[in-house]
Motif scaffolding. Structure first.
Motif, mmCIF file in Angstrom:
data_model
loop_
_atom_site.group_PDB
_atom_site.id
_atom_site.type_symbol
_atom_site.label_atom_id
_atom_site.label_comp_id
_atom_site.label_asym_id
_atom_site.label_seq_id
_atom_site.Cartn_x
_atom_site.Cartn_y
_atom_site.Cartn_z
ATOM 1 N N LEU A 216 0.835 -1.208 0.000
ATOM 2 C CA LEU A 216 0.000 0.000 0.000
ATOM 3 C C LEU A 216 0.865 1.252 0.000
ATOM 4 N N ASP A 217 1.917 1.246 0.811
ATOM 5 C CA ASP A 217 2.813 2.389 0.883
ATOM 6 C C ASP A 217 3.477 2.638 -0.468
ATOM 7 N N ALA A 218 3.906 1.570 -1.122
ATOM 8 C CA ALA A 218 4.530 1.714 -2.445
ATOM 9 C C ALA A 218 3.538 2.284 -3.457
ATOM 10 N N TRP A 219 2.285 1.857 -3.374
ATOM 11 C CA TRP A 219 1.280 2.375 -4.291
ATOM 12 C C TRP A 219 1.010 3.860 -4.018
ATOM 13 N N LEU A 220 1.032 4.264 -2.751
ATOM 14 C CA LEU A 220 0.757 5.655 -2.382
ATOM 15 C C LEU A 220 1.934 6.598 -2.641
ATOM 16 N N HIS A 221 3.129 6.061 -2.772
ATOM 17 C CA HIS A 221 4.339 6.875 -2.895
ATOM 18 C C HIS A 221 4.251 7.964 -3.971
ATOM 19 N N PRO A 222 3.842 7.660 -5.193
ATOM 20 C CA PRO A 222 3.786 8.725 -6.208
ATOM 21 C C PRO A 222 2.788 9.831 -5.847
ATOM 22 N N TYR A 223 1.728 9.475 -5.150
ATOM 23 C CA TYR A 223 0.750 10.480 -4.741
ATOM 24 C C TYR A 223 1.319 11.364 -3.627
ATOM 25 N N ARG A 224 2.114 10.758 -2.768
ATOM 26 C CA ARG A 224 2.767 11.508 -1.695
ATOM 27 C C ARG A 224 3.733 12.526 -2.290
ATOM 28 N N ILE A 225 4.432 12.139 -3.359
ATOM 29 C CA ILE A 225 5.354 13.061 -4.028
ATOM 30 C C ILE A 225 4.577 14.262 -4.583
ATOM 31 N N LEU A 226 3.421 14.005 -5.216
ATOM 32 C CA LEU A 226 2.598 15.104 -5.735
ATOM 33 C C LEU A 226 2.155 16.037 -4.616
ATOM 34 N N TRP A 227 1.749 15.464 -3.493
ATOM 35 C CA TRP A 227 1.308 16.257 -2.352
ATOM 36 C C TRP A 227 2.468 17.102 -1.821
ATOM 37 N N ASP A 228 3.652 16.503 -1.694
ATOM 38 C CA ASP A 228 4.823 17.240 -1.219
ATOM 39 C C ASP A 228 5.151 18.401 -2.151
ATOM 40 N N ARG A 229 5.049 18.160 -3.463
ATOM 41 C CA ARG A 229 5.309 19.240 -4.427
ATOM 42 C C ARG A 229 4.305 20.378 -4.252
ATOM 43 N N ALA A 230 3.048 20.018 -4.059
ATOM 44 C CA ALA A 230 2.024 21.052 -3.880
ATOM 45 C C ALA A 230 2.293 21.872 -2.624
ATOM 46 N N LEU A 231 2.705 21.232 -1.562
ATOM 47 C CA LEU A 231 3.023 21.962 -0.332
ATOM 48 C C LEU A 231 4.263 22.838 -0.517
ATOM 49 N N ASP A 232 5.254 22.330 -1.240
ATOM 50 C CA ASP A 232 6.449 23.136 -1.520
ATOM 51 C C ASP A 232 6.078 24.370 -2.338
ATOM 52 N N ASP A 233 5.207 24.191 -3.343
ATOM 53 C CA ASP A 233 4.760 25.326 -4.164
ATOM 54 C C ASP A 233 4.012 26.347 -3.309
ATOM 55 N N LEU A 234 3.181 25.878 -2.406
ATOM 56 C CA LEU A 234 2.455 26.799 -1.521
ATOM 57 C C LEU A 234 3.432 27.562 -0.638
#
Length: 110
Positions: free
Chosen positions: A75-93
């Motif tokens: 499950l963690d491996a499947w969620l990893h790419p989504y976590r990267i997108l979320w981290d990018r969005a927070l960095d942009d904010l």
């Protein structure tokens, strides 16, 4: 991959996993912690076992339930790419907020 997500959609099952994360437990312990009936806890444990998230170990007359990590790693491996997108969005904010003048910047507690 849908089976683990469907299983984890039930809040009581997530509570059971949280308790098993601390240590293996007997059904009676889970019943006491959750305030559910023994048959209710057993039904949740059966679903968790069928999904591979929980294992059971027989010790004389007692059955210890314990967390199985491999399905959670999947499950963690499947969620990893989504976590990267979320981290990018927070960095942009954060970058955007850093460019704002102090008088316009929203106040934060802390």
């Amino acid at each position: 991959m849908s089976a683990p997500f469907e299983v984890l959609a039930e809040p009581r099952r997530r509570q059971i996993l949280d308790l098993l994360r601390q240590r293996p437990r007997l059904v009676g312990e889970l019943t006491d912690e959750l305030g559910l009936s023994q048959p209710g806890v057993s039904k949740h444990l059966r679903v968790l076992r069928e999904a591979g998230l929980v294992g059971v170990r027989q010790d004389a007359q007692r059955r210890w339930y314990e967390l199985r990590l491999e399905p959670l790693r999947e499950l963690d491996a499947w969620l990893h790419p989504y976590r990267i997108l979320w981290d990018r969005a927070l960095d942009d904010l954060e970058d955007h907020l850093d460019t704002m003048p102090d008088e316009v910047r929203p106040r934060t507690e802390g």
